[in-house]
Design a protein around this motif. Structure first.
Motif, PDB file in Angstrom:
ATOM      1  N   ILE A 181      -9.971   2.348 -12.842  1.00 14.78           N
ATOM      2  CA  ILE A 181      -9.401   1.023 -13.098  1.00 14.78           C
ATOM      3  C   ILE A 181      -8.297   1.067 -14.139  1.00 14.78           C
ATOM      4  CG2 ILE A 181     -11.477  -0.219 -12.393  1.00 14.78           C
ATOM      5  CD1 ILE A 181     -12.105  -0.593 -15.368  1.00 14.78           C
ATOM      6  N   ASP A 182      -8.258   2.121 -14.949  1.00  8.81           N
ATOM      7  CA  ASP A 182      -7.199   2.223 -15.949  1.00  8.81           C
ATOM      8  C   ASP A 182      -6.087   3.186 -15.531  1.00  8.81           C
ATOM      9  OD1 ASP A 182      -8.768   4.455 -16.114  1.00  8.81           O
ATOM     10  OD2 ASP A 182      -8.981   4.425 -18.300  1.00  8.81           O
ATOM     11  N   SER A 183      -6.147   3.686 -14.280  1.00 11.35           N
ATOM     12  CA  SER A 183      -5.059   4.523 -13.780  1.00 11.35           C
ATOM     13  C   SER A 183      -3.829   3.665 -13.518  1.00 11.35           C
ATOM     14  CB  SER A 183      -5.482   5.225 -12.487  1.00 11.35           C
ATOM     15  OG  SER A 183      -6.576   6.086 -12.708  1.00 11.35           O
ATOM     16  N   LEU A 184      -2.662   4.199 -13.765  1.00 10.29           N
ATOM     17  CA  LEU A 184      -1.431   3.414 -13.661  1.00 10.29           C
ATOM     18  C   LEU A 184      -0.494   3.953 -12.589  1.00 10.29           C
ATOM     19  CD1 LEU A 184      -0.499   2.805 -17.417  1.00 10.29           C
ATOM     20  CD2 LEU A 184      -1.711   1.259 -15.870  1.00 10.29           C
ATOM     21  N   GLN A 185       0.227   3.018 -11.991  1.00  8.22           N
ATOM     22  CA  GLN A 185       1.370   3.307 -11.127  1.00  8.22           C
ATOM     23  C   GLN A 185       2.556   2.676 -11.823  1.00  8.22           C
ATOM     24  OE1 GLN A 185       1.577   4.907  -8.092  1.00  8.22           O
ATOM     25  NE2 GLN A 185       3.749   4.502  -7.802  1.00  8.22           N
ATOM     26  N   GLY A 186       3.347   3.487 -12.525  1.00 14.46           N
ATOM     27  CA  GLY A 186       4.365   2.896 -13.391  1.00 14.46           C
ATOM     28  C   GLY A 186       3.675   2.212 -14.558  1.00 14.46           C
ATOM     29  N   ASN A 187       3.907   0.915 -14.700  1.00 11.92           N
ATOM     30  CA  ASN A 187       3.234   0.191 -15.785  1.00 11.92           C
ATOM     31  C   ASN A 187       2.294  -0.902 -15.271  1.00 11.92           C
ATOM     32  OD1 ASN A 187       5.014  -1.799 -14.980  1.00 11.92           O
ATOM     33  ND2 ASN A 187       6.357  -1.622 -16.769  1.00 11.92           N
ATOM     34  N   ILE A 188       1.830  -0.729 -14.023  1.00 16.13           N
ATOM     35  CA  ILE A 188       0.799  -1.616 -13.489  1.00 16.13           C
ATOM     36  C   ILE A 188      -0.383  -0.762 -13.034  1.00 16.13           C
ATOM     37  CG2 ILE A 188       2.511  -3.328 -12.747  1.00 16.13           C
ATOM     38  CD1 ILE A 188       2.023  -2.388  -9.863  1.00 16.13           C
ATOM     39  N   PRO A 189      -1.587  -1.314 -12.997  1.00 17.14           N
ATOM     40  CA  PRO A 189      -2.734  -0.536 -12.521  1.00 17.14           C
ATOM     41  C   PRO A 189      -2.521  -0.056 -11.097  1.00 17.14           C
ATOM     42  CG  PRO A 189      -3.474  -2.517 -13.657  1.00 17.14           C
ATOM     43  CD  PRO A 189      -1.990  -2.645 -13.498  1.00 17.14           C
ATOM     44  N   VAL A 190      -2.918   1.173 -10.814  1.00 18.57           N
ATOM     45  CA  VAL A 190      -2.723   1.732  -9.484  1.00 18.57           C
ATOM     46  C   VAL A 190      -3.507   0.943  -8.433  1.00 18.57           C
ATOM     47  CG1 VAL A 190      -4.611   3.422  -9.630  1.00 18.57           C
ATOM     48  CG2 VAL A 190      -2.611   3.902  -8.186  1.00 18.57           C
ATOM     49  N   LEU A 191      -4.636   0.348  -8.820  1.00 20.45           N
ATOM     50  CA  LEU A 191      -5.399  -0.462  -7.875  1.00 20.45           C
ATOM     51  C   LEU A 191      -4.636  -1.721  -7.484  1.00 20.45           C
ATOM     52  CD1 LEU A 191      -9.009  -0.126  -9.323  1.00 20.45           C
ATOM     53  CD2 LEU A 191      -8.069   0.971  -7.284  1.00 20.45           C
ATOM     54  N   VAL A 192      -3.872  -2.275  -8.408  1.00 26.46           N
ATOM     55  CA  VAL A 192      -3.030  -3.440  -8.094  1.00 26.46           C
ATOM     56  C   VAL A 192      -1.934  -3.031  -7.124  1.00 26.46           C
ATOM     57  CG1 VAL A 192      -1.424  -5.144  -9.053  1.00 26.46           C
ATOM     58  CG2 VAL A 192      -3.539  -4.586 -10.275  1.00 26.46           C
ATOM     59  N   PHE A 193      -1.330  -1.877  -7.363  1.00 27.18           N
ATOM     60  CA  PHE A 193      -0.309  -1.360  -6.448  1.00 27.18           C
ATOM     61  C   PHE A 193      -0.898  -1.122  -5.060  1.00 27.18           C
ATOM     62  CE2 PHE A 193       1.754   2.404  -4.531  1.00 27.18           C
ATOM     63  CZ  PHE A 193       3.035   1.909  -4.380  1.00 27.18           C
ATOM     64  N   ALA A 194      -2.107  -0.561  -5.025  1.00 26.05           N
ATOM     65  CA  ALA A 194      -2.755  -0.272  -3.738  1.00 26.05           C
ATOM     66  C   ALA A 194      -3.041  -1.561  -2.970  1.00 26.05           C
ATOM     67  CB  ALA A 194      -4.049   0.503  -3.973  1.00 26.05           C
ATOM     68  N   VAL A 195      -3.490  -2.587  -3.655  1.00 24.92           N
ATOM     69  CA  VAL A 195      -3.755  -3.871  -3.002  1.00 24.92           C
ATOM     70  C   VAL A 195      -2.466  -4.480  -2.466  1.00 24.92           C
ATOM     71  CG1 VAL A 195      -4.483  -6.259  -3.413  1.00 24.92           C
ATOM     72  CG2 VAL A 195      -5.873  -4.377  -4.263  1.00 24.92           C
ATOM     73  N   PHE A 196      -1.404  -4.412  -3.248  1.00 20.30           N
ATOM     74  CA  PHE A 196      -0.110  -4.935  -2.819  1.00 20.30           C
ATOM     75  C   PHE A 196       0.352  -4.228  -1.548  1.00 20.30           C
ATOM     76  CE2 PHE A 196       4.657  -4.887  -3.338  1.00 20.30           C
ATOM     77  CZ  PHE A 196       4.856  -6.243  -3.105  1.00 20.30           C
ATOM     78  N   GLN A 197       0.257  -2.909  -1.526  1.00 19.72           N
ATOM     79  CA  GLN A 197       0.673  -2.148  -0.356  1.00 19.72           C
ATOM     80  C   GLN A 197      -0.249  -2.398   0.847  1.00 19.72           C
ATOM     81  OE1 GLN A 197       3.375  -0.486   0.230  1.00 19.72           O
ATOM     82  NE2 GLN A 197       4.230  -0.732  -1.816  1.00 19.72           N
ATOM     83  N   MET A 198      -1.514  -2.695   0.587  1.00 16.69           N
ATOM     84  CA  MET A 198      -2.445  -3.009   1.665  1.00 16.69           C
ATOM     85  C   MET A 198      -1.976  -4.213   2.470  1.00 16.69           C
ATOM     86  SD  MET A 198      -6.358  -4.364   1.241  1.00 16.69           S
ATOM     87  CE  MET A 198      -5.740  -5.959   0.636  1.00 16.69           C
ATOM     88  N   THR A 199      -1.439  -5.202   1.800  1.00 18.81           N
ATOM     89  CA  THR A 199      -0.987  -6.414   2.493  1.00 18.81           C
ATOM     90  C   THR A 199       0.197  -6.117   3.401  1.00 18.81           C
ATOM     91  OG1 THR A 199       0.473  -7.095   0.653  1.00 18.81           O
ATOM     92  CG2 THR A 199      -1.806  -7.878   0.600  1.00 18.81           C
ATOM     93  N   PHE A 200       0.994  -5.116   3.069  1.00 20.30           N
ATOM     94  CA  PHE A 200       2.118  -4.721   3.919  1.00 20.30           C
ATOM     95  C   PHE A 200       1.617  -4.077   5.206  1.00 20.30           C
ATOM     96  CE2 PHE A 200       4.406  -5.741   0.247  1.00 20.30           C
ATOM     97  CZ  PHE A 200       5.776  -5.643   0.472  1.00 20.30           C
ATOM     98  N   ALA A 201       0.603  -3.226   5.080  1.00 20.05           N
ATOM     99  CA  ALA A 201       0.030  -2.603   6.271  1.00 20.05           C
ATOM    100  C   ALA A 201      -0.533  -3.663   7.209  1.00 20.05           C
ATOM    101  CB  ALA A 201      -1.071  -1.613   5.870  1.00 20.05           C
ATOM    102  N   GLY A 202      -1.188  -4.676   6.628  1.00 23.22           N
ATOM    103  CA  GLY A 202      -1.792  -5.734   7.430  1.00 23.22           C
ATOM    104  C   GLY A 202      -0.783  -6.526   8.229  1.00 23.22           C
ATOM    105  N   ILE A 203       0.329  -6.899   7.605  1.00 24.36           N
ATOM    106  CA  ILE A 203       1.293  -7.727   8.333  1.00 24.36           C
ATOM    107  C   ILE A 203       2.115  -6.887   9.311  1.00 24.36           C
ATOM    108  CG2 ILE A 203       3.188  -7.585   6.650  1.00 24.36           C
ATOM    109  CD1 ILE A 203       3.696 -10.591   7.303  1.00 24.36           C
TER     110      ILE A 203
END
Length: 446
Positions: free
Chosen positions: A125-147
Motif C-alpha cells: 500500500i505504500d509502494s509508489l508510481q511516481g508520487n502516487i500510490p501504485v495501487l491508485v495507478f493500477a485502479v486508474f489503468q483498470m478502468t481503461f481496460a474496462g472501457i
C-alpha cells in the motif's frame, strides 16, 4: 469590578488555550506533510487520480451503456446494456489477477510485462508510481481496460451470443489489450521508439476500433441489414450517454497526467474544446449533405472529437485542439455515412467509424501538432520534428495489425469454446432481451 476582571482573565485564558491548540494542529499537519514529502507521495495528485479513476469507471457501465443502448433496437437494448456492464466487471477481475502484471510488469523484450505482479502481489500500500500510490495507478489503468473492450461491442450488437461475449472479453483483455498497453505505457517497444499516446489513441481507440472491424466481418451482418429499417430505441438515451462519456473523459484525459497541475488543466481544456468543435462540424456536415441536423449526429460528433484529442491531450494547445476536433467531426461523419457503405460492413453502432478512424487521426495529429512548449516530452512536425509523424504512423500500423490478428485468433478460440459466437436466427428475430435475458427494456401499456 473584581468579578468582571476574573471573567476577562478567564476569557483571555481560553483564547490563549485555543491559540495553543491551533498552533499544535498546524505543527502536526506540517509534520504530516513532511512525512508525505519524505515518502514521495503527493496527496493532492493522489486525490485527483482517485477522482479520475471514478470518472472513467462511470464511462462504461453508465455512459457507454446508455450511448450504445439508445442506438440499439428496442428489442436488444437490455442485452446491449448487459454486455457493456459485464465488460467492465470481467475486465476488472482479469486486470487485478493478471492484466496489470502483463501490462506494467517488468519489461520482457519490449513485448509484454512479466508475471511479477500476478494477483497484485508485491504491490504494498505504500509502494509508489511516481508520487502516487501504485495501487491508485493500477485502479486508474483498470478502468481503461474496462472501457476499451466494451467499445468493441458497438460493432456487433444484436447478433452475438452473450456467453461468447463474456469469453471474448477475458481473452481479448489478456492477449490483445495488455500487450498494446505495455508497448505504449509499460516501457515496451513503442515507448522506446518515442511514440506519443497521452491517454489512449493506440491503446484504447485504434485497438478497439480495429477489433470491432474484425469481429463484425467474422460475425456477419444482421438479419435484414440493408433491407429493413433498424431504428434506434432512444436517441435521448444516446445523447445522455454521450454527455456522461464527455464528463468522464475529463478523468480519462486530464487524469492521465497523474498530477493535479497545469498540464492536467490544459488537457482538460483541449478535451472539452475538441469535443465541442467536433460536434459542431459533424452537425454542419450532416446539415449540408442531408439537410437535417440530428441529435444523434451531434452526440456522435462530440464523441469523435473526444476520441481524436485523447492521444494528443497532454501535448497540444488550444489552437491545435480546434483543428483536431474540427477534422474529427467531418472525418467521423463521412466514415459512418460513406466509408461503412463503401466497405459494405455492418458496423452496428460505428465502433470502427468513430473510434478506429478518429483514433488514427488523433494519433497522427499528435505527431503533427505536439508542442514542446506545452509538454517537453512531445515535439511534432510543426515544431520542427517531422520524424515524429513517421513514428506515429509506425505505431498506428503496429497497433492495427496486431489488434486485427490478435482479435481474429481470440474470436476463433471463443467460437471453439462456446460452439459458435452468433445467436440463432430465431433469437435474433425475437430480440436478445427476451431470448437471452427474459426481460424487456420498457413496459408500455396502451
Amino acid at each position: 469590578m473584581s468579578m468582571m476582571m476574573n471573567q476577562q482573565q478567564k476569557g483571555k485564558g481560553r483564547r490563549n488555550m485555543l491559540k495553543r491548540v491551533v498552533s499544535g494542529l498546524i505543527v502536526i499537519l506540517g509534520l504530516a506533510n513532511q512525512v508525505w514529502a519524505a515518502d514521495g507521495m503527493d496527496s493532492g495528485n493522489t486525490a485527483w487520480v482517485l477522482v479520475s479513476a471514478a470518472l472513467v469507471m462511470m464511462m462504461t457501465p453508465a455512459g457507454l451503456a446508455l450511448f450504445y443502448g439508445g442506438m440499439s433496437r428496442y428489442k436488444n437494448l437490455l442485452n446491449t446494456t448487459a454486455m457493456t456492464y459485464m465488460s467492465f466487471c470481467i475486465a476488472s477481475v482479469v486486470w487485478v489477477v493478471v492484466g496489470y502484471s502483463l501490462a506494467f510488469g517488468p519489461d520482457r523484450g519490449g513485448i509484454i510485462g512479466g508475471l511479477d505482479y500476478l494477483l497484485m502481489k508485491s504491490l504494498a500500500i505504500d509502494s509508489l508510481q511516481g508520487n502516487i500510490p501504485v495501487l491508485v495507478f493500477a485502479v486508474f489503468q483498470m478502468t481503461f481496460a474496462g472501457i476499451t473492450v466494451a467499445l468493441i461491442l458497438g460493432a456487433i450488437v444484436d447478433r452475438m451470443k452473450f456467453a461468447s461475449w463474456l469469453v471474448f472479453v477475458v481473452l481479448w483483455v489478456v492477449f490483445v489489450y495488455c500487450p498494446v498497453a505495455h508497448w505504449v505505457w509499460g516501457g515496451g517497444w513503442m515507448a522506446k521508439m518515442g511514440a506519443l499516446d497521452f491517454a489512449g489513441g493506440n491503446v484504447v481507440h485504434i485497438n478497439a476500433g480495429i477489433a470491432g472491424l474484425v469481429l463484425t466481418l467474422m460475425l456477419g451482418k444482421r438479419n435484414g441489414f440493408g433491407k429493413e429499417p433498424m431504428i434506434p430505441s432512444s436517441i435521448s438515451l444516446t445523447a445522455l450517454g454521450s454527455a456522461m462519456l464527455w464528463f468522464g473523459w475529463f478523468g480519462f484525459n486530464a487524469g492521465s497526467q497523474l498530477a493535479a497541475d497545469g498540464l492536467a488543466g490544459m488537457a482538460f481544456l483541449v478535451t472539452n474544446t475538441s469535443a465541442s468543435i467536433a460536434a459542431v462540424f459533424w452537425m454542419l456536415s450532416e446539415w449540408i449533405t442531408r439537410k437535417k441536423p440530428t441529435l444523434l449526429g451531434m452526440a456522435s460528433g462530440a464523441v469523435a472529437g473526444l476520441v481524436a484529442i485523447t492521444p494528443a491531450a497532454g501535448f497540444v494547445g488550444l489552437g491545435s485542439s480546434l483543428v483536431i476536433g474540427a477534422v474529427a467531426g467531418v472525418l467521423g461523419f463521412f466514415s459512418v455515412s460513406k466509408l461503412k457503405a463503401f466497405l459494405n460492413i455492418d458496423d452496428s453502432l460505428d465502433a470502427f467509424g468513430v473510434h478506429g478512424v478518429c483514433g488514427m487521426w488523433g494519433a497522427l495529429s499528435t505527431g503533427i501538432f505536439a508542442d514542446p512548449a506545452i509538454n517537453a516530452a512531445g515535439k511534432g512536425l510543426i515544431a520542427g520534428n517531422g520524424n515524429q509523424v513517421i513514428i506515429q504512423l509506425i505505431s498506428i500500423v503496429g497497433t492495427a495489425v496486431f489488434s486485427a490478428v490478435g482479435t481474429w485468433v481470440v474470436v476463433k478460440v471463443t467460437g471453439w469454446i462456446t460452439a459458435g459466437i452468433r445467436v440463432d436466427s430465431e433469437s435474433e428475430i425475437e430480440g436478445l432481451d427476451s431470448a437471452t435475458h427474459g426481460e424487456r427494456a420498457f413496459e408500455i401499456q396502451v
